[in-house]
Write an enzyme that holds these catalytic residues in place. Structure first.
Site, short mmCIF file in Angstrom:
data_model
loop_
_atom_site.label_atom_id
_atom_site.label_comp_id
_atom_site.label_asym_id
_atom_site.label_seq_id
_atom_site.Cartn_x
_atom_site.Cartn_y
_atom_site.Cartn_z
N HIS A 80 -9.16 -2.74 2.37
CA HIS A 80 -9.47 -0.84 2.20
C HIS A 80 -9.55 -0.76 0.60
O HIS A 80 -8.10 -1.52 0.52
CB HIS A 80 -8.42 -0.62 3.04
CG HIS A 80 -9.30 0.87 3.42
ND1 HIS A 80 -10.01 1.32 2.60
CD2 HIS A 80 -7.92 2.22 2.05
CE1 HIS A 80 -10.95 2.93 1.89
NE2 HIS A 80 -8.83 3.46 1.80
N ASN A 113 -13.10 4.57 -3.08
CA ASN A 113 -12.60 4.33 -2.00
C ASN A 113 -13.30 5.50 -0.86
O ASN A 113 -13.79 7.02 -1.11
CB ASN A 113 -11.18 5.63 -2.01
CG ASN A 113 -10.36 5.66 -0.39
OD1 ASN A 113 -11.57 5.36 0.65
ND2 ASN A 113 -9.37 5.20 -0.03
N CYS A 165 -9.30 5.52 7.63
CA CYS A 165 -9.67 4.66 6.52
C CYS A 165 -9.62 2.80 7.05
O CYS A 165 -9.98 2.20 6.55
CB CYS A 165 -9.07 4.09 4.95
SG CYS A 165 -9.22 5.75 4.01
#
Ligand code: UT7
Length: 338
Positions: free
Chosen positions: A259, A289, A117
């Site tokens: 994020h 996500n 990520c």
């Protein structure tokens, strides 16, 4: 800094994004799994996510986002392509050369970055390095992931969180005083936590072989609570640090683009920094996500729906598998996302 060095500052000049059209709502998941719209919204802030149809690969999303970033920058070519992904089309070769070829870019430098990520920020820093080292004058950085292809269909936790997508930016050479100039960037890792986010089988440690296939675990696994704590602590610390390096106090930050893992993490990061929650952009409610795509997708959404304007002071920060984390500071340039 010499005049030549000043002219080699990497500057953001294009932004593109793409999510697959198929929407999966929380109610859709609740029809298959022991979960509910109420639990997912309350514990994560996510209402829906986008998921690729079978047969669509990460490169397909990356090409769409890359094309749009080129259009946004009014460019037809670049000198290098970096694809940040941990769901490549296949383990070998990298996805970036394929993306570069499909974009018609010719024999340009092209490679993947795998930092889960945090991949987009690692890719951005690598692109900035290509520019300052005179290896490239323009670089396309794409964050693209299709986590739906590696999730355990029976795992209600990961399926509630992850979605597919791609976002891309273009860096060109410029000067440090311009809006879009990439300011201080922090990258970090802690491999002692590598088991907290993992796909155990299918690599060199545990290759999938016919005779042991029934013991293999090819799915993505995450220790949610430990990751939650790490994400909150490291993103807050990294964001505060790059703001300080840039000479900004927390009150100077117009927008934090973190994020998009969980809205509770985003709020906790803002609270730890002493930043008004309103300044922390939230996009995950509509896409979940999206791993390496999360920051460029959130930036595009922030321009379109979140009031991000040229000159605004932005801090981007991420945390993910590896473990890895990072942050970067820049003033938003006058670009229209495509
Ligand atoms: O992208 C890299 C970074 N990733 C992240 O930052 C993700 C970080 N972690 C998280 O966002 C959260 O830890 C999760 C959303 C993954 C989980 O939320 P949580 O509040 O930490 O829940 P938990 O893991 O403590 O689980 C609480 C309960 C458990 O049930 P029991 O054992 O108490 O009976 C889970 O099984 O919630 C259950 N649960 C669910 N219930 C309904 C977990 N997922 C679900 C679900 N629906 N989808």
């Amino acid at each position: 800094m010499t005049a030549a060095e000043r002219d080699r500052t990497p500057v953001l000049c294009g932004l593109g994004s793409w999510v697959p059209p198929h929407v999966v709502t929380n109610d859709d998941l609740a029809r298959e799994l022991d979960t509910s719209d109420e639990w997912i919204r309350r514990r994560t802030g996510i209402a829906e996510r986008r998921v690729v149809e079978p047969g669509t690969a990460t490169s397909d999303l990356a090409v769409e986002a890359g094309m749009r970033a080129l259009k946004s920058a009014a460019l037809e070519s670049v000198d290098a392509v970096i694809v940040a992904t941990t769901t490549p089309d296949q383990p070998c070769p990298a996805t970036a050369p394929l993306v570069a070829a499909r974009l018609g870019l010719g024999p340009v430098a092209a490679f993947d970055v795998g930092a889960v990520c945090t991949g987009f920020l690692y890719g951005l820093a690598a692109a900035a390095g290509l520019i300052t080292s005179r290896t490239a004058g323009t670089v396309l950085v794409i964050g693209a992931d299709t986590y739906s292809t590696v999730l355990d269909p029976a795992d209600r936790t990961t399926r509630a969180i992850f979605g597919d997508g791609a976002g891309a930016v273009i860096l060109r050479t410029g000067s440090p005083d311009e809006d879009g100039a990439i300011g201080p960037t922090l990258l970090a890792s802690d491999g002692s936590g590598s088991d907290l986010i993992r796909i155990s089988s299918g690599g060199s440690r545990d290759p999938i072989r016919a005779e042991t296939a029934d013991q293999a675990d090819p799915f993505f696994r995450m220790e949610g609570q430990s990751v939650f704590r790490g994400a909150m602590l490291h993103m807050a610390e990294a964001a505060r640090t790059v703001a300080e390096w840039q000479g900004w106090g927390v009150a100077d930050i117009d927008m934090l683009v973190a994020h998009q893992a969980n809205v509770r993490i985003l709020h906790a990061v803002a609270d730890r920094m002493g930043l008004d929650r309103e300044r922390c952009h939230v996009h995950l409610d509509r896409v979940g996500n999206t791993a390496a795509a999360s920051i460029p997708l959130a930036l595009a959404d922030a321009v379109t729906h979140g009031g991000l304007r040229p000159g605004h002071r932005v801090v981007a920060t991420a945390f993910g598998g590896g473990l890895t984390w990072g942050a970067s500071a820049f003033r938003w340039p006058d670009i229209t996302p495509s």
